[in-house]
Design a protein around this motif. Structure first.
Motif, PDB file in Angstrom:
ATOM      1  N   LEU A   1      16.676 -10.235  -6.136  1.00  0.00           N
ATOM      2  CA  LEU A   1      15.329 -10.541  -5.653  1.00  0.00           C
ATOM      3  C   LEU A   1      14.984  -9.512  -4.584  1.00  0.00           C
ATOM      4  CD1 LEU A   1      12.839 -12.382  -5.386  1.00  0.00           C
ATOM      5  CD2 LEU A   1      14.199 -13.898  -3.923  1.00  0.00           C
TER       6      LEU A   1
ATOM      7  N   ASP B   1       8.866  -9.032  -5.660  1.00  0.00           N
ATOM      8  CA  ASP B   1       7.801  -9.790  -5.012  1.00  0.00           C
ATOM      9  C   ASP B   1       6.442  -9.176  -5.351  1.00  0.00           C
ATOM     10  OD1 ASP B   1       5.911 -10.468  -2.666  1.00  0.00           O
ATOM     11  OD2 ASP B   1       7.632 -11.766  -2.280  1.00  0.00           O
TER      12      ASP B   1
ATOM     13  N   VAL C   1       7.395 -11.935  -9.179  1.00  0.00           N
ATOM     14  CA  VAL C   1       7.513 -13.311  -8.692  1.00  0.00           C
ATOM     15  C   VAL C   1       6.648 -13.522  -7.462  1.00  0.00           C
ATOM     16  CG1 VAL C   1       9.854 -13.620  -9.594  1.00  0.00           C
ATOM     17  CG2 VAL C   1       9.541 -12.716  -7.277  1.00  0.00           C
ATOM     18  N   ASP C   2       6.232 -14.764  -7.265  1.00  0.00           N
ATOM     19  CA  ASP C   2       5.545 -15.179  -6.040  1.00  0.00           C
ATOM     20  C   ASP C   2       6.577 -15.872  -5.159  1.00  0.00           C
ATOM     21  OD1 ASP C   2       2.729 -14.461  -6.650  1.00  0.00           O
ATOM     22  OD2 ASP C   2       3.034 -15.870  -8.310  1.00  0.00           O
ATOM     23  N   PHE C   3       6.871 -15.276  -4.035  1.00  0.00           N
ATOM     24  CA  PHE C   3       7.993 -15.717  -3.209  1.00  0.00           C
ATOM     25  C   PHE C   3       7.700 -17.061  -2.540  1.00  0.00           C
ATOM     26  CE2 PHE C   3      10.624 -15.647   0.675  1.00  0.00           C
ATOM     27  CZ  PHE C   3      11.864 -15.446   0.087  1.00  0.00           C
ATOM     28  N   ASP C   4       8.630 -18.015  -2.686  1.00  0.00           N
ATOM     29  CA  ASP C   4       8.532 -19.327  -2.064  1.00  0.00           C
ATOM     30  C   ASP C   4       9.889 -19.696  -1.463  1.00  0.00           C
ATOM     31  OD1 ASP C   4       7.620 -21.835  -1.286  1.00  0.00           O
ATOM     32  OD2 ASP C   4       8.204 -22.764  -3.178  1.00  0.00           O
TER      33      ASP C   4
ATOM     34  N   THR D   1      12.679 -19.314  -5.619  1.00  0.00           N
ATOM     35  CA  THR D   1      12.305 -18.072  -6.309  1.00  0.00           C
ATOM     36  C   THR D   1      13.464 -17.528  -7.129  1.00  0.00           C
ATOM     37  OG1 THR D   1      10.889 -17.610  -4.387  1.00  0.00           O
ATOM     38  CG2 THR D   1      11.191 -15.837  -5.984  1.00  0.00           C
ATOM     39  N   TRP D   2      14.671 -17.567  -6.557  1.00  0.00           N
ATOM     40  CA  TRP D   2      15.835 -17.043  -7.276  1.00  0.00           C
ATOM     41  C   TRP D   2      16.189 -17.919  -8.479  1.00  0.00           C
ATOM     42  CZ3 TRP D   2      19.148 -13.863  -3.538  1.00  0.00           C
ATOM     43  CH2 TRP D   2      19.786 -12.829  -4.220  1.00  0.00           C
TER      44      TRP D   2
ATOM     45  N   LYS E   1      14.093 -19.249 -10.484  1.00  0.00           N
ATOM     46  CA  LYS E   1      13.252 -18.765 -11.596  1.00  0.00           C
ATOM     47  C   LYS E   1      13.872 -17.526 -12.256  1.00  0.00           C
ATOM     48  CE  LYS E   1       8.969 -20.474  -9.503  1.00  0.00           C
ATOM     49  NZ  LYS E   1       7.687 -20.100  -8.858  1.00  0.00           N
TER      50      LYS E   1
ATOM     51  N   ARG F   1      15.775 -22.741   0.674  1.00  0.00           N
ATOM     52  CA  ARG F   1      14.929 -21.546   0.817  1.00  0.00           C
ATOM     53  C   ARG F   1      15.613 -20.431   1.609  1.00  0.00           C
ATOM     54  NH1 ARG F   1      11.709 -25.874   0.298  1.00  0.00           N
ATOM     55  NH2 ARG F   1       9.809 -25.617  -0.963  1.00  0.00           N
TER      56      ARG F   1
END
Length: 524
Positions: free
Chosen positions: A43, A70, A95-98, A103-104, A106, A177
């Protein structure tokens, strides 16, 4: 005891045992013809400099890759991924970072769907550069859900193990997170869930999160979100304490004493709140005769550190040091701090009592925050100091004297030269104290029942004598400061702060540790 060269030999022997065990497993796997395949997951955001170094090392050893980039990335990271890994089957995923975990997850799920033929996946930060010769794919055991590998710390302080290799199957999740953990389902008829392999990566400093600023502030926001979703989660609570501790600033004592309090005061209180909370949590599967909850142990030590260093609440500090000592008796850290506390309070009798406990202990094998310097040098110096004129007068018994004498010779043998400054003077004062103790014992024995006490052998506390040779050592503070406390060694520890105590504790370095063999030196 494990002292000096013995400590180094002990750590070497542990590494050799691990290496032999892993080599044996590799030979068995190679004879069986087992060979796994590896899917790299990563990521990234604005990691161009790290990717230029790390990806050329990953390319020859991986079989597949999925890199999440990102959506707000602004450098050439995506282009470099496709350029440097282009010869290996893989995909770049926007990806849209959350937060790290969601995120990882996904990325991991995408890898399972696109490359189900990979036996294993690995989570790797952009600043992880593998040592290619350490990966033997015969070690990619398909019967284990997770495999651990070694990370060489960016600051050179040692290594740590991390369990970020997983079986590439449905249901794998990356939880939390930040300070994320990898959750992998158990496999049918599984005999061993996880084991260590010989694969090693080198970590480098200044990843994106470090460079972006306010790292701890962002982490606190993510951790609070995690705590909402995982109420009472022990790991999240521990790291909330850590991140608040990172934000206490350069002068937390002034912030605490100001009216209104300064910005660091709130972070001190919050760090203490979360570490006390974590100290109270008993995890399932941990306890007497089971695994040791080292995270809980360190929460206790950190709570005690805050109480002592910043709040001057010594009863609180002693409470949590004793809790930590009870939790892990073979480890010397907690009982060392108890002894050091009493020495700083000039209560030599109690200081010697607890510090003698530390010198009986060999360094135990633990996963986190080993402190070899404590075992090889510092505990011995502190015992000699406790028996010197840095503390109030007390009777030094023959058994205690033998321990002090032994520690003096260990310190001479094992401590660096700069930490021996003042040692000879303190030992000479300890000799004088032992002679006075023997004289008092003889006088008590010879004294008739009707005779009055001799002023020469009064049991009243004597003021500490000064030692000019001790003032030049950064590790060993001056003995010339006088204590504001006049209580005897048998009375409870005073909550008033003597000038000696404020000076010593106020300048003490944080006991936060770095890595598995990190040097968490709370030195004065």
């Amino acid at each position: 005891t494990a002292d000096g060269a013995d400590v180094s030999e002990l750590t070497r022997s542990w590494a050799e045992e691990d290496a032999k065990a892993m080599a044996k497993e590799v030979r068995v796997a190679e004879r069986a013809g087992n060979r796994g395949s590896l899917l790299l997951t990563m990521l990234v955001k604005n990691e161009e400099s790290h990717l230029l170094r790390s990806l050329p090392a990953w390319a020859p050893i991986i079989d597949f890759w999925v890199v999440g980039i990102d959506r707000n990335n602004t450098d050439r990271s995506g282009e470099l991924v496709e350029q440097l890994l282009g010869q290996v089957p893989g995909e770049l995923l926007v990806v849209d970072f959350d937060g790290m975990g969601p995120t990882w997850t996904k990325i991991v799920e995408h890898g399972v769907r696109r490359f189900p033929q990979a036996t294993h996946g690995i989570l790797a930060d952009a600043d992880f550069t593998p040592l290619p010769h350490t990966l033997n794919k015969a070690e990619l055991d398909t019967s284990c859900s997770k495999l651990s590998f070694s990370i060489l710390e960016a600051d050179g302080s040692g290594t740590r193990a991390i369990d970020w290799i997983y079986r590439n199957v449905e249901g794998v999740q990356v939880a939390r997170r930040t300070h994320q953990i990898l959750l992998v389902p158990s496999l049918p008829n599984q005999q061993q869930y996880q084991r260590q392999i010989s694969f090693t990566v080198q970590e480098f400093a200044d990843g994106y999160q470090d460079r972006a600023g306010n790292k701890s502030g962002r982490y606190i926001e993510w951790l609070l979100k995690d705590l909402e979703e995982l109420p009472g989660d022990a790991r999240t609570i521990y790291y909330l304490g850590k991140e608040h501790f990172n934000l206490i600033g350069s002068n937390p004592i002034k912030d605490l004493q100001s009216d209104p309090p300064g910005p660091g005061a709130w972070h001190v209180r919050q760090a203490l709140h979360y570490w006390k909370w974590r100290s109270s949590i008993e995890l399932q599967g941990f306890g007497p005769g089971q695994k040791l909850d080292e995270e809980r142990y360190w929460a206790m030590l950190k709570a005690a550190e805050i109480c002592e260093r910043f709040l001057f609440d010594f009863q609180c500090a002693l409470e949590y040091w004793h809790k930590a000592w009870h939790l892990d008796r073979p480890r010397a850290d907690a009982v060392f701090y108890i002894g050091q506390h009493y020495r700083l309070q000039q209560d030599g009798e109690k200081a010697v009592k607890y510090l003698r406990e530390t010198i009986r202990l060999p360094m135990p094998r633990r996963s986190h925050h080993q402190w070899p310097y404590l075992y090889s040098c510092l505990r011995h110096v502190e015992l000699v100091r406790a028996a010197s004129s840095l503390t109030r007068e007390f009777d030094l018994s023959s058994k205690a004297w033998r321990a002090v004498e032994s520690s003096y010779h260990e310190a001479l043998r094992n401590c660096p030269e700069e930490d021996k400054v003042g040692l000879q003077a303190w030992f000479s004062q300890a000799i004088d104290r032992r002679l006075r103790s023997k004289e008092r014992k003889k006088a008590r024995k010879d004294k008739s029942p009707t005779s009055s006490p001799s002023p020469l052998f009064s049991s009243s506390p004597l003021p500490p004598s000064s030692s000019s040779s001790s003032s030049s050592s950064p590790l060993l503070p001056s003995a010339t400061s006088s204590s504001s406390s006049s209580s005897s060694s048998s009375s409870p520890p005073s909550t008033s702060v003597s000038p000696v105590y404020v000076e010593d504790v106020g300048t003490r370095a944080s006991h936060w540790c770095r890595g598995v063999v990190g040097f968490s030196m709370a030195l004065e």
